[in-house]
Design a protein around this motif. Sequence first.
Motif, mmCIF file in Angstrom:
data_model
loop_
_atom_site.group_PDB
_atom_site.id
_atom_site.type_symbol
_atom_site.label_atom_id
_atom_site.label_comp_id
_atom_site.label_asym_id
_atom_site.label_seq_id
_atom_site.Cartn_x
_atom_site.Cartn_y
_atom_site.Cartn_z
ATOM 1 N N LEU A 280 -9.626 12.727 4.250
ATOM 2 C CA LEU A 280 -9.018 13.502 3.165
ATOM 3 C C LEU A 280 -8.439 12.589 2.088
ATOM 4 O O LEU A 280 -8.364 12.970 0.917
ATOM 5 N N TYR B 22 -13.839 17.022 0.691
ATOM 6 C CA TYR B 22 -13.385 18.375 0.355
ATOM 7 C C TYR B 22 -12.674 18.997 1.558
ATOM 8 O O TYR B 22 -12.625 18.430 2.651
ATOM 9 N N VAL B 23 -12.153 20.206 1.328
ATOM 10 C CA VAL B 23 -11.379 20.915 2.348
ATOM 11 C C VAL B 23 -11.870 22.352 2.469
ATOM 12 O O VAL B 23 -12.201 22.985 1.465
ATOM 13 N N THR C 178 -9.954 25.621 4.019
ATOM 14 C CA THR C 178 -8.627 25.952 4.509
ATOM 15 C C THR C 178 -8.522 27.446 4.804
ATOM 16 O O THR C 178 -9.414 28.240 4.499
ATOM 17 N N ALA D 199 -15.943 24.467 7.822
ATOM 18 C CA ALA D 199 -15.898 23.101 7.306
ATOM 19 C C ALA D 199 -17.137 22.323 7.737
ATOM 20 O O ALA D 199 -17.739 21.595 6.930
ATOM 21 N N VAL E 176 -8.346 22.538 7.282
ATOM 22 C CA VAL E 176 -6.886 22.532 7.153
ATOM 23 C C VAL E 176 -6.360 23.935 7.429
ATOM 24 O O VAL E 176 -6.843 24.910 6.837
ATOM 25 N N LEU F 63 -4.805 20.582 -2.698
ATOM 26 C CA LEU F 63 -5.968 20.205 -1.910
ATOM 27 C C LEU F 63 -7.268 20.478 -2.663
ATOM 28 O O LEU F 63 -7.349 21.446 -3.429
ATOM 29 N N VAL G 141 -9.963 22.257 -2.417
ATOM 30 C CA VAL G 141 -10.413 23.366 -1.572
ATOM 31 C C VAL G 141 -11.811 23.829 -1.989
ATOM 32 O O VAL G 141 -11.990 24.407 -3.062
#
Length: 543
Positions: free
Chosen positions: A83, A89-90, A92, A117, A131, A347, A349
Amino acid sequence: MNIISEPLPSQQPLAEALVSDYAAVQQLYTGDARLDVSWMNRAEWLDRSEDTRVDRKAVVERLRRYNALHNASPEVSAALDLLEQPDTYVVTGGQQSGLFTGPSLVIYKAITIIQAAAHASKKLNKPVVPVFWIAGEDHDWEEANHAYVLTRELDVTRIRLHKNDDRRTQVGQTEVSQESWNTVIEKLSGALQDSEHKAELLADLRADAAASRTLTEFFAKQLGRWFGQYGLILLDSSDNGLREVEQSVFRRIILDNDRLGQAYREAADQLESLGFEAQAEVAPDGANLFYIHEGERLLLFKREGRFEDRKGLISFSRDELLEQADLHPERFSNNVLTRPLMQDSLLPVLGTVLGAGEIAYWGLTGRAFTAMGLQMPILLPRMSFTMTDSAVQKYMTKYELSFEDVKDRMADKREAWLAGQVDMDVDGRFDEVIQSFEALYEPLIEEIGTVRRGLLKLGAANKEKIREQIEFLRQRTLGALEEAHAAALKQWECIGLTLFPMDKPQERVLNAYYYLNKYGQEWVHELLQIPYEITGGHRIIEL
């Protein structure tokens, strides 16, 4: 484990449209998750906008501290290393903390985040880390403090964690005594049947409770125990260290507050024009921020150029509120409409996993994202599951019940089955008797009324008493029928309580510990092997 796809409508038109008729709601959202171009466009936008978000290293440093305390594992550490890199990338998603993690849908949301993810990483050939955003800043203690558990007697019982006052403190900052932890763990122990897994589960819970100051910390340690090995990073929105990192975002929300308020109101009007109902309140004078005053979380409103709570306990000019954000960012908290903006300011996202209700209120946020110079991420419906064990499966086969039968017409099916266990049609025969009796008795009452006027009233009262006695006999007959088939009716009750406890979908009520106790913690890991479904969907899991 057998997996069966079975529709379970959410009763949220916006959520249903997102997956079945995206064109009807494309004005409200960013991209159709089923299309590769949506993922590529979002990734490109995140790359271009890297400098507009809070510094990655500062965010990751705070997350390292938090996860080291509550979610320490090599896999989480590796995910945080990723991260920190600008090409990561994320995906969440979040939930408020709940006792013993609350309803089982929380477990399913974490699973969806992890799988989504991995799906996105494979699709883009880029690192994507999961996340879980713990909404520890929420102050609704009564919504977070309990768990509904299926007991050894197959009853649904509520286990509740008490606190000593009714102040509107953040759940993540509300301290819980060891005595209170011990009480709820003992209640859970009493509710669960004996199993080969029970001692280990209770030992883990006691260890987590001994190291937990708050319900949010307890919640985080449980998620970390099951999902840390999959690299699931935990973020607690009530973490004061995180609030320091969020300070610049709170400033922007204050500075752009009028523009954000207008954006939410316009979105509410747009929803109405499209035939949908807004799923979150958009107050005309709402500031969409909370302020923590003497420990209590107070919602702010704009009145005559000032920011105040409803009771007038606090009052700030815009400059004074900005100064508070600079000096005390830990005193600020997002509401349901600004939390998505904060998430995307912190983040990168790519996509966010949401339940049906969340998808509905996110429909209000698109214009606010634009007002903040942001772009809504791809919305990913949470996967939905209903667990059935061999006993329930056997009973459903025995009584020829489908999942749809249990969901929509359980009472009718039960009564029809019960009526079929005797040769006579109990209700039909009693209805015939009542009709015949009234047909004979009413003319008699009219005749005796000609003898003396007072007899008419007496005859009517007499008729009602006789009818009450016939009804009494009907109920005794039906009761005797139920007593004769008590064992079978208990099986019907087991089906209903297991699949739709309290007349709601299982995942929205029952806590996961019934299944953890019966099948062990491996149950969670087996669920993670179920193929990911990008549109969420609902599946029955035959254990």
